[in-house]
Design an enzyme around this catalytic site. Structure first.
Site, PDB file in Angstrom:
ATOM      1  N   THR A  30       0.807  -1.223   0.000  1.00  0.00           N
ATOM      2  CA  THR A  30       0.000   0.000   0.000  1.00  0.00           C
ATOM      3  C   THR A  30       0.842   1.277   0.000  1.00  0.00           C
ATOM      4  O   THR A  30       0.307   2.357  -0.243  1.00  0.00           O
ATOM      5  CB  THR A  30      -0.943   0.019   1.217  1.00  0.00           C
ATOM      6  N   VAL A  62       6.280   2.883  -2.768  1.00  0.00           N
ATOM      7  CA  VAL A  62       7.123   1.933  -3.492  1.00  0.00           C
ATOM      8  C   VAL A  62       6.337   0.668  -3.801  1.00  0.00           C
ATOM      9  O   VAL A  62       6.448   0.096  -4.885  1.00  0.00           O
ATOM     10  CB  VAL A  62       8.405   1.623  -2.701  1.00  0.00           C
ATOM     11  N   ARG A  73      21.099  -3.846   4.525  1.00  0.00           N
ATOM     12  CA  ARG A  73      22.118  -3.461   3.544  1.00  0.00           C
ATOM     13  C   ARG A  73      23.536  -3.706   4.027  1.00  0.00           C
ATOM     14  O   ARG A  73      24.438  -3.913   3.207  1.00  0.00           O
ATOM     15  CB  ARG A  73      21.937  -1.989   3.146  1.00  0.00           C
ATOM     16  N   CYS A 133      18.206   4.951  -2.952  1.00  0.00           N
ATOM     17  CA  CYS A 133      17.784   5.538  -4.233  1.00  0.00           C
ATOM     18  C   CYS A 133      18.728   6.627  -4.730  1.00  0.00           C
ATOM     19  O   CYS A 133      18.965   6.744  -5.939  1.00  0.00           O
ATOM     20  CB  CYS A 133      16.358   6.088  -4.127  1.00  0.00           C
ATOM     21  N   SER A 182       9.006  12.221  -3.552  1.00  0.00           N
ATOM     22  CA  SER A 182       8.565  10.821  -3.556  1.00  0.00           C
ATOM     23  C   SER A 182       9.572   9.923  -2.857  1.00  0.00           C
ATOM     24  O   SER A 182       9.227   8.821  -2.422  1.00  0.00           O
ATOM     25  CB  SER A 182       8.327  10.330  -4.983  1.00  0.00           C
ATOM     26  N   GLU A 210      20.328  10.224   5.236  1.00  0.00           N
ATOM     27  CA  GLU A 210      20.638  10.097   3.817  1.00  0.00           C
ATOM     28  C   GLU A 210      22.112  10.325   3.510  1.00  0.00           C
ATOM     29  O   GLU A 210      22.685   9.656   2.652  1.00  0.00           O
ATOM     30  CB  GLU A 210      19.782  11.079   3.016  1.00  0.00           C
ATOM     31  N   HIS A 267      15.918  12.157  -8.787  1.00  0.00           N
ATOM     32  CA  HIS A 267      17.029  12.627  -7.950  1.00  0.00           C
ATOM     33  C   HIS A 267      18.171  13.067  -8.855  1.00  0.00           C
ATOM     34  O   HIS A 267      18.582  12.339  -9.767  1.00  0.00           O
ATOM     35  CB  HIS A 267      17.535  11.508  -7.037  1.00  0.00           C
ATOM     36  N   ASN A 273      13.906   8.125  -9.079  1.00  0.00           N
ATOM     37  CA  ASN A 273      14.122   7.528  -7.760  1.00  0.00           C
ATOM     38  C   ASN A 273      13.154   6.410  -7.397  1.00  0.00           C
ATOM     39  O   ASN A 273      13.515   5.489  -6.655  1.00  0.00           O
ATOM     40  CB  ASN A 273      14.072   8.605  -6.675  1.00  0.00           C
ATOM     41  N   THR A 274      11.907   6.417  -7.908  1.00  0.00           N
ATOM     42  CA  THR A 274      11.013   5.309  -7.554  1.00  0.00           C
ATOM     43  C   THR A 274      11.029   4.205  -8.605  1.00  0.00           C
ATOM     44  O   THR A 274      10.494   3.120  -8.364  1.00  0.00           O
ATOM     45  CB  THR A 274       9.559   5.785  -7.330  1.00  0.00           C
TER      46      THR A 274
END
Length: 360
Positions: free
Chosen positions: A12, A15, A118, A158, A188, A211, A252, A337-338
């Site tokens: 939902t 992404v 990661r 991203c 986004s 980030e 981006h 980015n998405t």
């Protein structure tokens, strides 16, 4: 290629919605299960979304009436229905790590958009054009987990998708030494739209939590080496980053300053970009861009509006390469980015894993 039944866990969110669109007509992957938080569980997908669908296309009819499962409570049922899952949940990092491992231990491979795993040493973090060989760590991870089929593989942050692909093919020949990057990131990336984040209209926020640390550290795992069942981080290049949220819906952009061990000529850099192909192109994967790196000679390109959808949003755009007064070179680069940076990168990673036999 066989058809795989897949689940989208976190279906939902923004992404997750992008995964739904990308997979609705995929030649290899069939959406067979949707999962989200317990507040969405038990509803059909379109009702669980309410007014939160934010993609440019309508909800695919075949998916709109699918039931939504509880990503945590219904894990056993989800694993019965699918060959593997895409994970894009919004939870605390330790909860995500535990959830992804729970799926993997039930022999359900996990392709994750999340950051929680990661830096797990035996979890590959892969951009298929750059470090596809890192998936060879999976047998070591399966040994640790005690699984035959289950594993976790992740995609990188991203923002990295704009600037690291431009630097990666230059490193082997010239030795990338120092990198300063300033990223200008779409809303986004925070899972927001202008309707849901009106404070971003006519505004810039010079801070995105966590980030800059990701932008400086994650490239070193992409450049890392496999050694005795772990991926050892590279000790160079040296990265420093500043990440800024800008009033753009998608896309981006990175402004890169770079020093090399052996300074290349400008024409050499452009030629390498034009000719570079990775494993995704060699295998002709369905989501792979034909031309991965695209250099624009115009002074005002690449631009987010005109270039972010290049090759279905999976290509990288580069421009304004020139010498600098303090670094050897500077240039700008751009990715969606998405798509490339999130769901599209996840789908491409799954295609690589399928083509190399890790999902069978």
């Amino acid at each position: 290629m066989k058809k795989y039944n897949v689940g989208i866990v976190g279906a939902t969110g923004m992404v997750g919605q992008r995964f739904v669109l990308l997979l609705s007509n995929h030649p290899w992957f069939n959406i067979n299960c949707l999962a989200a938080s317990k507040r969405s569980a038990g509803k059909i997908y379109k009702d669980a979304l309410a007014q939160r669908w934010c993609m440019e296309s309508e909800i695919p009819p075949a998916v709109s009436t699918m039931p939504v499962f509880d990503a945590v409570a219904d894990i056993d049922e989800i694993c019965k229905r699918v060959d593997f899952i895409f994970c894009a949940v919004d939870m605390k990092k330790d909860e995500i790590k535990a959830l992804e491992e729970a799926y993997a231990k039930r022999e359900c491979p996990v392709i994750s958009n999340n950051s929680a795993n990661r830096f797990t040493p035996d979890v590959p973090m892969v951009v298929p054009e750059l470090n596809a060989e890192h998936i060879k760590i999976i047998p070591a991870q399966r040994k640790r987990l005690g699984t035959k089929k289950g594993f976790i593989a992740v995609k990188s942050n991203c923002s990295l998708q704009s600037y690291v692909p431009a630097l990666y093919p230059l490193h082997e020949k010239f030795g990338v030494k120092d990198v300063l990057v300033c990223t200008y990131q779409a809303i986004s990336g925070a899972g927001k739209t202008f309707e849901r984040w009106p404070e971003m209209v006519d505004n810039v926020i010079p801070y995105i939590g966590g980030e800059e640390e990701k932008s400086e550290k994650e490239p070193l795992k992409l450049w890392g080496k496999l050694d005795h069942g772990e991926i050892i981080l590279a000790d160079k290049p040296n990265f420093t980053a500043q990440c800024i949220r800008v009033p753009v819906s998608n896309g981006h952009l990175g402004a890169v300053f770079v020093n090399f061990e052996n300074k290349p000529a400008k024409d050499e850099m452009i030629k390498i970009w034009a000719e570079y192909k990775g494993r995704a192109q060699e295998l002709n994967l369905p989501s792979a861009p034909k031309q991965f790196l695209n250099y624009f000679v115009e002074n005002d390109r690449p631009q987010i509006k005109s270039e972010r959808e290049l090759e279905n949003g999976m290509a990288i755009s580069i421009g304004r390469l020139r010498e600098d007064t303090q670094y050897q070179y500077k240039f700008v680069c751009l990715s969606h980015n998405t798509l490339r940076g999130a769901a599209g990168g996840g789908v491409l990673l799954a295609e690589l894993l399928a083509a190399e036999g890790y999902l069978d």
